[in-house]
Scaffold this motif. Structure first.
Motif, short mmCIF file in Angstrom:
data_model
loop_
_atom_site.label_atom_id
_atom_site.label_comp_id
_atom_site.label_asym_id
_atom_site.label_seq_id
_atom_site.Cartn_x
_atom_site.Cartn_y
_atom_site.Cartn_z
N GLY A 151 3.71 -3.27 8.89
CA GLY A 151 2.44 -4.51 8.10
C GLY A 151 1.05 -4.39 8.30
N THR A 152 0.27 -5.03 7.67
CA THR A 152 -1.15 -4.47 8.23
C THR A 152 -2.33 -5.50 8.00
OG1 THR A 152 -3.10 -3.01 7.61
CG2 THR A 152 -1.93 -3.91 5.51
N HIS A 153 -3.22 -5.50 9.51
CA HIS A 153 -4.25 -6.74 9.43
C HIS A 153 -5.31 -5.92 8.26
CE1 HIS A 153 -2.16 -7.34 12.99
NE2 HIS A 153 -2.43 -6.27 13.37
N ASP A 154 -5.19 -4.67 7.61
CA ASP A 154 -6.78 -4.73 6.55
C ASP A 154 -5.77 -5.39 5.55
OD1 ASP A 154 -8.24 -3.79 5.17
OD2 ASP A 154 -8.14 -1.93 6.04
N THR A 155 -6.16 -6.20 4.40
CA THR A 155 -5.82 -6.46 4.00
C THR A 155 -6.40 -6.09 2.17
OG1 THR A 155 -7.17 -8.45 3.61
CG2 THR A 155 -4.94 -8.48 4.58
N ARG A 156 -7.48 -5.33 2.46
CA ARG A 156 -8.03 -4.56 1.52
C ARG A 156 -7.00 -3.13 1.05
NH1 ARG A 156 -13.03 -2.54 4.10
NH2 ARG A 156 -11.36 -2.91 5.41
N ILE A 197 -3.25 -2.85 0.41
CA ILE A 197 -2.73 -3.49 -0.26
C ILE A 197 -2.78 -3.58 -1.56
CG2 ILE A 197 -1.31 -5.62 -0.92
CD1 ILE A 197 -0.61 -4.00 2.13
N GLY A 211 0.31 -3.19 11.57
CA GLY A 211 0.59 -5.15 11.70
C GLY A 211 0.82 -5.26 13.03
N PHE A 252 1.43 -6.71 3.24
CA PHE A 252 1.19 -7.94 4.13
C PHE A 252 1.28 -8.35 5.82
CE2 PHE A 252 -0.41 -8.84 -0.24
CZ PHE A 252 -1.89 -8.82 0.42
N ASN A 253 1.10 -8.79 6.40
CA ASN A 253 1.50 -8.95 8.02
C ASN A 253 2.55 -10.38 7.25
OD1 ASN A 253 0.53 -7.02 9.83
ND2 ASN A 253 -0.66 -8.23 10.52
N SER A 286 0.95 -1.11 -0.01
CA SER A 286 0.16 -0.03 -0.45
C SER A 286 0.99 0.96 0.24
CB SER A 286 -1.46 -0.26 0.93
OG SER A 286 -0.18 0.10 2.08
#
Length: 184
Positions: free
Chosen positions: A145-150, A152, A130, A164-165, A79
């Motif tokens: 990282g991020t927990h919200d994969t939307r 990316i 993340g 992505f984590n 992202s």
């Protein structure tokens, strides 16, 4: 046999005229995303290659990783910042790494969205950093990282580069402090 009305004629003409524009827009999107996942040469972006090197291409929304010791080269989807004004570009380096980083929104982030918390502990549900973070020598800019994969593949951050984590965890393990980073 159907009768052609003025309304049908206008709708058909508009659809015909719009088709090339829609196809060009789709083609540009595909080219941008595909080009980000083509191999890059570090020489095009760095003067020296004496240590691990990362290139964050905000246009292609991709992070390129090189390790000169073992010839390791990897590409990760990312992202990127929501706007060009939030995007800092240039040469920097990783100065610190953290497992389960805590998050404190900047004053400008809270100004844009007053509902943001003042602080969020690492590992907390909804923490936008993340599971791993690598801090750049620019204040408040990270690769994380991020927990919200939307997020990316989209313009969704306030300046950081997100992965992505599971991918940032892999990158975190192979990237030492001092890694040179260029953001385009």
């Amino acid at each position: 046999m159907t009768k052609t009305t003025r309304r049908t004629f206008i709708a058909a003409t508009a659809a015909t005229l719009a088709t090339p524009t829609l196809l060009r827009a789709e083609l540009n999107t595909v080219q941008r995303n595909a080009s980000g996942f083509m191999a890059q040469k570090w020489q095009d972006h760095f003067d020296t290659f004496d240590r691990v090197t990362i290139l964050c291409d905000t246009n292609a929304r991709a992070l390129h990783y090189w390790n000169p010791e073992n010839g390791d080269y990897r590409i990760y989807p990312t992202s990127v910042p929501q706007t060009d004004e939030l995007t800092k570009r240039g040469l920097t380096k990783i100065v610190r790494k953290k497992h389960n980083p805590s998050w404190t929104p900047t004053a400008s982030m809270r100004e844009r969205d007053p509902s943001l918390p003042v602080h969020m502990e690492g590992g907390a549900v909804g923490n936008p950093l993340g599971t791993r973070a690598m801090y750049l020598d620019w204040p408040a800019y990270l690769i994380h990282g991020t927990h919200d994969t939307r997020k990316i593949g989209r313009r969704s951050s306030s300046g950081c580069i997100g992965l992505f984590n599971f991918m940032v965890e892999e990158l975190f393990e192979i990237t030492p402090v001092g890694t040179q980073v260029r953001v385009l």
